[in-house]
Design a protein around this motif. Sequence first.
Motif, PDB file in Angstrom:
ATOM      1  N   UNK A  91     106.887  -4.448  23.983  1.00 61.24           N
ATOM      2  CA  UNK A  91     107.786  -4.880  22.916  1.00 61.24           C
ATOM      3  C   UNK A  91     107.004  -5.371  21.705  1.00 61.24           C
ATOM      4  N   UNK A  92     105.764  -5.844  21.913  1.00 65.01           N
ATOM      5  CA  UNK A  92     104.982  -6.361  20.787  1.00 65.01           C
ATOM      6  C   UNK A  92     104.729  -5.288  19.733  1.00 65.01           C
ATOM      7  N   UNK A  93     104.553  -4.036  20.144  1.00 66.17           N
ATOM      8  CA  UNK A  93     104.345  -2.958  19.167  1.00 66.17           C
ATOM      9  C   UNK A  93     105.597  -2.757  18.340  1.00 66.17           C
ATOM     10  N   UNK A  94     106.740  -2.813  19.000  1.00 62.99           N
ATOM     11  CA  UNK A  94     108.016  -2.679  18.298  1.00 62.99           C
ATOM     12  C   UNK A  94     108.158  -3.808  17.280  1.00 62.99           C
ATOM     13  N   UNK A  95     107.800  -5.010  17.685  1.00 62.41           N
ATOM     14  CA  UNK A  95     107.872  -6.177  16.801  1.00 62.41           C
ATOM     15  C   UNK A  95     106.939  -6.016  15.605  1.00 62.41           C
ATOM     16  N   UNK A  96     105.739  -5.503  15.844  1.00 66.53           N
ATOM     17  CA  UNK A  96     104.781  -5.305  14.746  1.00 66.53           C
ATOM     18  C   UNK A  96     105.297  -4.291  13.730  1.00 66.53           C
ATOM     19  N   UNK A  97     105.867  -3.208  14.203  1.00 73.74           N
ATOM     20  CA  UNK A  97     106.394  -2.211  13.272  1.00 73.74           C
ATOM     21  C   UNK A  97     107.638  -2.725  12.565  1.00 73.74           C
ATOM     22  N   UNK A  98     108.457  -3.505  13.261  1.00 77.94           N
ATOM     23  CA  UNK A  98     109.629  -4.114  12.612  1.00 77.94           C
ATOM     24  C   UNK A  98     109.176  -5.046  11.494  1.00 77.94           C
ATOM     25  N   UNK A  99     108.098  -5.799  11.729  1.00 77.78           N
ATOM     26  CA  UNK A  99     107.565  -6.693  10.701  1.00 77.78           C
ATOM     27  C   UNK A  99     107.036  -5.894   9.514  1.00 77.78           C
ATOM     28  N   UNK A 100     106.344  -4.789   9.788  1.00 81.03           N
ATOM     29  CA  UNK A 100     105.839  -3.938   8.699  1.00 81.03           C
ATOM     30  C   UNK A 100     106.991  -3.390   7.867  1.00 81.03           C
ATOM     31  N   UNK A 101     108.065  -3.002   8.529  1.00 80.19           N
ATOM     32  CA  UNK A 101     109.239  -2.488   7.819  1.00 80.19           C
ATOM     33  C   UNK A 101     109.882  -3.588   6.984  1.00 80.19           C
ATOM     34  N   UNK A 102     109.936  -4.783   7.530  1.00 82.18           N
ATOM     35  CA  UNK A 102     110.523  -5.916   6.809  1.00 82.18           C
ATOM     36  C   UNK A 102     109.726  -6.214   5.541  1.00 82.18           C
ATOM     37  N   UNK A 103     108.406  -6.201   5.658  1.00 86.11           N
ATOM     38  CA  UNK A 103     107.552  -6.438   4.491  1.00 86.11           C
ATOM     39  C   UNK A 103     107.793  -5.355   3.447  1.00 86.11           C
ATOM     40  N   UNK A 104     107.878  -4.117   3.902  1.00 82.39           N
ATOM     41  CA  UNK A 104     108.098  -3.007   2.961  1.00 82.39           C
ATOM     42  C   UNK A 104     109.471  -3.118   2.300  1.00 82.39           C
TER      43      UNK A 104
END
Length: 107
Positions: A91-104
């Motif tokens: 799930x941590x990978x999903x969280x990291x990509x969700x954070x990247x999307x949020x920043x974008x």
Amino acid sequence: MAQTALPTPEIRAELAARVDSITARAPATHPGEIALELETIRRIAHQNGIRPAVTVIHALDSALARGECGALVQGWLAILRDAVDCDFAEASADTLFAAACSVRLNG
């Protein structure tokens, strides 16, 4: 819920090729067509447990719906390509990509 087996290299290669194809044609492709192609990628990624890609596709769909195009879509597709290639099943990978999307999304 049954655990999904890790995606095969062939599945990852197929998804990467689909993303690369969209990326190459994106400047001349209607956002609706891109969204249809993304839905196919989302379905395959979901079936194969590539949750980071599913997360990015949801954000990319929102970006397309807001009218983003050109270089902005290219940036989203680059994040999607990274998510398809991601080896993390946790799930941590999903969280990291969700954070990247949020920043974008939020600059």
